[in-house]
Design a protein around this motif. Structure first.
Motif, short mmCIF file in Angstrom:
data_model
loop_
_atom_site.label_atom_id
_atom_site.label_comp_id
_atom_site.label_asym_id
_atom_site.label_seq_id
_atom_site.Cartn_x
_atom_site.Cartn_y
_atom_site.Cartn_z
N THR A 198 21.30 25.51 -6.80
CA THR A 198 22.32 24.48 -6.87
C THR A 198 21.69 23.18 -7.36
N GLY A 199 22.52 22.28 -7.82
CA GLY A 199 22.01 20.99 -8.28
C GLY A 199 21.50 20.16 -7.13
N LYS A 200 20.41 19.46 -7.38
CA LYS A 200 19.84 18.61 -6.34
C LYS A 200 20.63 17.31 -6.25
N GLU A 201 21.02 16.97 -5.01
CA GLU A 201 21.77 15.75 -4.80
C GLU A 201 20.83 14.59 -4.54
N LYS A 202 21.28 13.40 -4.87
CA LYS A 202 20.48 12.22 -4.59
C LYS A 202 20.40 12.00 -3.09
N LYS A 203 19.20 11.66 -2.63
CA LYS A 203 18.98 11.49 -1.20
C LYS A 203 19.37 10.07 -0.80
N ILE A 234 14.63 23.53 -21.54
CA ILE A 234 14.53 22.79 -20.27
C ILE A 234 13.20 22.06 -20.18
N LYS A 235 12.12 22.71 -20.59
CA LYS A 235 10.81 22.06 -20.57
C LYS A 235 10.82 20.80 -21.44
N GLU A 236 11.43 20.88 -22.60
CA GLU A 236 11.48 19.71 -23.49
C GLU A 236 12.34 18.60 -22.90
N LEU A 237 13.44 18.95 -22.25
CA LEU A 237 14.28 17.94 -21.60
C LEU A 237 13.51 17.26 -20.48
N LEU A 238 12.74 18.02 -19.71
CA LEU A 238 11.95 17.43 -18.63
C LEU A 238 10.89 16.48 -19.19
N ASN A 239 10.24 16.90 -20.27
CA ASN A 239 9.22 16.03 -20.88
C ASN A 239 9.83 14.77 -21.48
N SER A 240 11.00 14.93 -22.11
CA SER A 240 11.67 13.76 -22.70
C SER A 240 12.07 12.77 -21.62
N ARG A 241 12.53 13.29 -20.50
CA ARG A 241 12.91 12.39 -19.39
C ARG A 241 11.68 11.69 -18.85
N LEU A 242 10.57 12.41 -18.75
CA LEU A 242 9.34 11.80 -18.24
C LEU A 242 8.87 10.66 -19.14
N LYS A 243 9.06 10.81 -20.44
CA LYS A 243 8.60 9.79 -21.40
C LYS A 243 9.54 8.60 -21.51
N SER A 244 10.81 8.80 -21.12
CA SER A 244 11.81 7.76 -21.34
C SER A 244 11.70 6.63 -20.32
N MET A 299 18.50 14.29 -17.44
CA MET A 299 18.49 15.02 -16.17
C MET A 299 19.72 15.92 -16.06
N GLU A 300 20.89 15.41 -16.44
CA GLU A 300 22.11 16.20 -16.34
C GLU A 300 22.07 17.40 -17.28
N LYS A 301 21.53 17.20 -18.49
CA LYS A 301 21.43 18.31 -19.43
C LYS A 301 20.48 19.39 -18.88
N ALA A 302 19.34 18.96 -18.35
CA ALA A 302 18.39 19.92 -17.80
C ALA A 302 18.98 20.64 -16.59
N LYS A 303 19.67 19.88 -15.73
CA LYS A 303 20.27 20.49 -14.55
C LYS A 303 21.34 21.51 -14.93
N SER A 304 22.18 21.14 -15.91
CA SER A 304 23.25 22.05 -16.33
C SER A 304 22.68 23.36 -16.88
N MET A 305 21.63 23.27 -17.70
CA MET A 305 21.05 24.48 -18.26
C MET A 305 20.31 25.29 -17.19
#
Length: 951
Positions: free
Chosen positions: A122-127, A593-603, A613-619
């Motif tokens: 499931t998608g991780k919710e914000k704490k 997904i790996k590329e989306l995670l890396n792109s988010r890390l660089k942004s 994050m939403e794109k990676a989570k959805s996929m």
């Protein structure tokens, strides 16, 4: 942990050996998973073993199975573990498994007695609250701990008395190629001896499996690995079997064998390394069910020159083993630098010390010696000024690139090593990242290395990602010297730069990264995507890249089998039974997904980070992957559900091999490629082809002359010789074949090799055979004749039309076309051979010679034979009338040559040529005899009869 294990077993590592081995031998014979006979087993346990069992309070692991299938580098792994509580009260069981950090967990199931629990991604919710934190605290987590590229998955449950629990974990990963090998690793650390322990790995690679090896078990802590120093044999009980495309490896140690390896049950990492067959081409493109994956890893390329700056941490925390091992690794790395490389060294603590101020030095014996002295004298002191060191290194490299006429296609890079966090100068990570990116300005790549547990891994990872590099993290107690050298070996040999892979925009979508600044020897570039037009019968692929002074274009049309849209049954890893999934699609989703995670890390943009994050989570949710944005929640399946079963199917040659297209080396369907390539080639009559048959075209006279050369197998004929003027020489080597039945010849000869040599403006040569083209202009490049490609340098262009022809253009004024004659089922008198055609001779001088070259700038006159034997020249409009006369005469440099009228077919029989044929090995037609045109070796550039020169 080791102390805890010792207390549970009731013996010390030194004193408990006899009892543990006795119990191990007994358990090997009697240990059973069926606990309907637990009491019988208990009554038969020897007294020493029974005493140890009373002290053991944790549930016993009766079974540990790992099954994996690797299909085209994509690995599906299933881990099954059964634990039994034979005690009189409920006990906690902990299932713990180290998995590669690059892997995604795709499923987890456990059963306790008659209850089954399954994992739901499931998608991780914000704490936002303490309650929310508590809610997410207990579920199984793959990030309990991280160690040198591995993460630990841990799940704990209480098992009621006299019952058992079963855990099944699934994870997937795309294997990365490093140092010329794919490495699959599975952790075997059950932390106790296991009655039934088995690892089974099946590999299917349609390209062909090569260099399969299983090294000894690896334990990073170097404790309990049970192997002798220098031992390179597989672990005991390992069985390896493989065919060309399939391999099966099993590891099935008995309890006694486990005891000999590690009495604490921490056996180590079971490793399989292999590579696949490959060639220099666009690579291996595989298509299945509307998705494709493209593996590109060319070989036989000359290395590019490097401009490298080593930035080394010499702060006080590096004292002792870390600095010693760093020095050892650098000594070896410096020795491996190539003569064309340039380098410098920076040591940093709170002060920054540059070995050679404001310059990079060439690789010479004296410079290497002085660099080793500088490294040897480095001493640990002070704090850690990461920002200042990187700024200094970037400025040094930028200034060198700007102020020197360096090779435009050389590769520049910084290798940065530290063991800590920034403590001096700029210490804020975000500012260090920004400063580093501004200093490098996309002009070169940054590779980062972290040693020990105190290093800021996220900072190093992001610095490398933002600057086209890679990062590695090594533990302090490991052999850092060998790890550092291994990492340098991965990036120490750049073969290509500015690699771009293109597909038609109307045919594909959602393609992963397709531009790569560098390709290093032993690695691999992977691209995946979706097909838009799934009714098309081909996919066009083009790869462009630079190699030293050459520009390379590789292209092909990959055939698409329309039946590949059907579901593949039996693909492991699809335990949910969804037939519309397939491993190529999952490889695409994994990469995306790996590329989306890396792109988010660089942004640095908050809105962009949320969108990524939403794109990676959805996929991840669509493909059931556990990622940083998804979690695994356990749900009860029901009181009467069946215990989980291992849904695992080994690869089979039936079905999978037929539906998966591994198209390396396959031809495109007729009409897709050949016609397009041939239309671009200017057809020339002046040629040497076939047995060999020579044709010389005289356009101004409007007729052609032809002759045969009956050479011997092994003869090397000089076809064009203009070495002194234009610098061009062409030689052709003959191969023999039996003559056809009832023929007048003893044997046939064909051209097996064409060698083209040029020494202006720079030395280069081409060696062409029906299988490959070797281009050497100081750096050797090997191209397959089975793949379309274009290679351009300053004065030379080589264009290969797959399985058809090679066009060689020199300085835009000389062009040769070499036809490839390839027989699928050759007759006894046929051989794969080449044909040589001169397409453009404007750049050849009037003094050019050779069997063909001597006629390029000279006219031949046709004489009419009269009744009184007097001769007169024939006008252009009278040539047709003379065809009826069986014999006529040519005037060549005051020599009279009798000729007869013939018809020849050239260019694979596609063009018919009318010509005047000179008999007897072109006697009197050519200067001297044909033996005067024999070269001593393929690279002979001699221009006068009896002389031999070499390029």
């Amino acid at each position: 942990m080791i102390l805890w294990l010792c207390l549970c077993w009731g013996f010390s590592p030194s004193a408990g050996q006899p009892d543990s081995e006795l119990m191990a031998r007994y358990l090997e014979e009697q240990l059973l998973a069926d606990y309907s006979i637990v009491e019988q087993v208990a009554r038969r346990v020897p007294r020493q073993a029974k005493f140890l069992q009373r002290l053991e309070t944790r549930p016993r692991m009766s079974e540990f199975h790992v099954r994996s299938t690797i299909i085209s580098r994509y690995a599906f792994t299933t881990v099954s573990c059964t634990m039994v509580n034979s005690g009189s009260e409920a006990r906690e069981a902990v299932f713990e498994m180290q998995i590669p950090a690059a892997a995604f967990i795709s499923n987890f199931t456990m059963s306790i007695g008659n209850k089954t629990y399954y994992g739901e991604v499931t998608g991780k919710e914000k704490k936002n609250s303490t309650d929310d934190k508590e809610r997410h605290k207990k579920p199984p987590s793959p990030t309990e701990g991280r160690e040198n590229g591995y993460e630990t998955f841990k799940a704990s449950v209480f098992i009621p008395r006299k019952m058992q629990a079963r855990f099944i974990l699934h994870y997937e990963e795309l294997l990365q190629r490093r140092l010329g090998k794919y490495e699959y690793t599975v952790s075997i650390r059950p932390q106790q001896l296991v009655g039934r322990l088995r690892v089974e790995v099946n590999i299917l690679e349609n390209s062909g499996i090569v260099s399969l090896e299983v090294p000894p078990l690896r334990n990073s802590k170097k404790k309990g690995n049970g192997k002798a120093e220098g031992d390179v044999s597989p672990p005991p009980s390992t069985v390896i079997g493989h065919t060309k495309t399939l391999a099966k490896v099993t590891f099935n140690p008995s309890v006694v064998e486990q005891t000999k390896i590690a009495r604490n049950g921490i056996l180590g990492d079971f490793i399989i390394r292999y590579d696949v067959s490959r060639e220099l081409s666009v690579g291996d493109v595989q298509i299945l069910n509307g998705y494709f994956v493209h593996y590109f890893a060319p070989t036989d390329l000359p290395p590019l020159p490097k401009n490298v700056v080593f930035v080394l941490d010499s702060s006080a925390s590096m004292v002792g083993t870390k600095l010693k091992q760093t020095k050892e690794a650098l000594f070896t790395i410096l020795q491996d630098l190539r003569p064309e490389d340039h380098f410098n060294i920076i040591g940093f603590s709170n002060r920054i010390k540059v070995w050679q101020q404001d310059r990079l030095v060439p690789v010479t014996p004296n410079n290497i010696r002085d660099a080793k002295k500088y490294i040897h004298n480095m001493s640990p002191t002070g704090g850690t000024n990461i920002n200042g060191a990187l700024q200094t290194g970037a400025k040094l490299l930028n200034d060198y690139i700007a102020q020197n006429d360096i090779d435009a296609r050389s590769v520049s890079l910084i290798i940065f090593l530290t063991d800590g966090r920034p403590t001096v100068g700029e210490t804020q990570s975000s500012r260090i990242l920004s400063n580093t990116k501004d200093a490098i300005r996309d002009k070169f790549c940054l590779f980062t290395i972290g040693i020990g547990n105190d290093v800021d891994h996220k900072l190093l990872e992001r610095m490398a990602l933002e600057n086209c590099g890679m990062t590695r993290l090594f533990q302090e107690d490991e052999d850092a010297a060998s790890h550092l050298k291994g990492f340098y070996d991965e990036i120490g040999t750049p073969l290509l730069s500015d690699i771009r892979v293109d597909y038609p925009e109307d045919d594909v979508e959602q393609v992963t990264q397709n531009f790569f600044p560098n390709y290093f020897n032993g690695s691999e570039i992977i691209i995946a995507g979706k097909l838009i037009n799934r009714t098309s019968d081909k996919l066009h692929v083009e790869v462009t890249a630079s190699n030293s002074k050459k520009y390379i274009l590789l292209k092909t049309d990959v055939a698409v089998d329309l039946l590949s849209r059907n579901d593949i049954r039996g693909v492991p890893g699809l335990e949910d039974g969804k037939g519309d999934n397939n491993y190529i699609e999952r490889a695409w989703s994994y990469l995306t997904i790996k590329e989306l995670l890396n792109s988010r890390l660089k942004s640095d943009d908050i809105q962009e980070k949320d969108e990524l994050m939403e794109k990676a989570k959805s996929m991840a949710l669509a493909y059931n992957f556990v990622t940083p944005f998804t979690v695994l929640k356990m749900k009860e399946a029901g009181l009467h559900s069946e215990p989980p079963q291992e849904e695992f199917i080994s690869p089979s040659t039936d079905g999978i091999g037929e539906k998966v297209q591994s198209l390396q080396g396959h031809r495109a369907p007729p009409g897709i490629r050949r016609g397009q390539d041939k239309q671009r080639i200017k057809i020339s009559k002046t040629s040497a082809d076939g047995d060999p048959h020579f044709v010389i075209d005289f356009p101004s006279s409007k007729f052609s002359v032809c002759f045969n050369i009956d050479g011997e197998p092994g003869d090397i004929l000089r076809l064009v010789s203009d070495h002194k003027e234009s610098g061009v020489t062409v030689n052709g080597q003959l191969i023999g074949a039996p003559a056809p039945p009832n023929g007048h010849k003893k044997h046939r000869t064909y051209f097996s090799t064409i060698t083209i040599l040029s020494n202006k403006p720079e030395r280069s040569y081409l060696e062409i055979t029906p299988k490959r083209v070797i281009l050497d202009d100081g750096e050797r490049l090997v191209l397959s004749c089975g793949r379309s490609a274009v290679v351009r340098s300053r004065s030379l262009e080589v264009s290969i039309s797959a399985y058809s022809n090679i066009t060689v253009t020199i300085r835009d004024s000389i062009s040769f076309v070499i036809l490839i004659h390839h027989y699928k089922k050759p007759a006894p008198h046929q051989r794969n051979h080449l044909g040589f055609y001169i397409s453009n001779s404007k750049g050849l001088s009037s003094d050019s010679h050779g069997l063909l070259g001597q006629f390029l700038n000279h006219e031949v006159k046709l004489l009419q034979e009269s009744l009184n034997t007097s001769r007169r020249e024939v006008g252009q409009n009278q040539t047709e009338a003379l065809k009826a006369n069986p014999t006529n005469t040519l005037k060549v440099k005051e020599r009279l040559v009798p000729v007869v009228w013939k018809q020849r077919r050239i260019y694979n029989g596609q063009q018919e040529v009318d010509c005047w044929f000179a008999k007897n090995n072109a006697d009197k037609l050519i200067d001297g005899s044909y033996k005067d045109y024999l070269a001593s070796h393929p690279f002979d550039t001699g221009t006068s009869f009896g002389t031999v020169n070499s390029l």
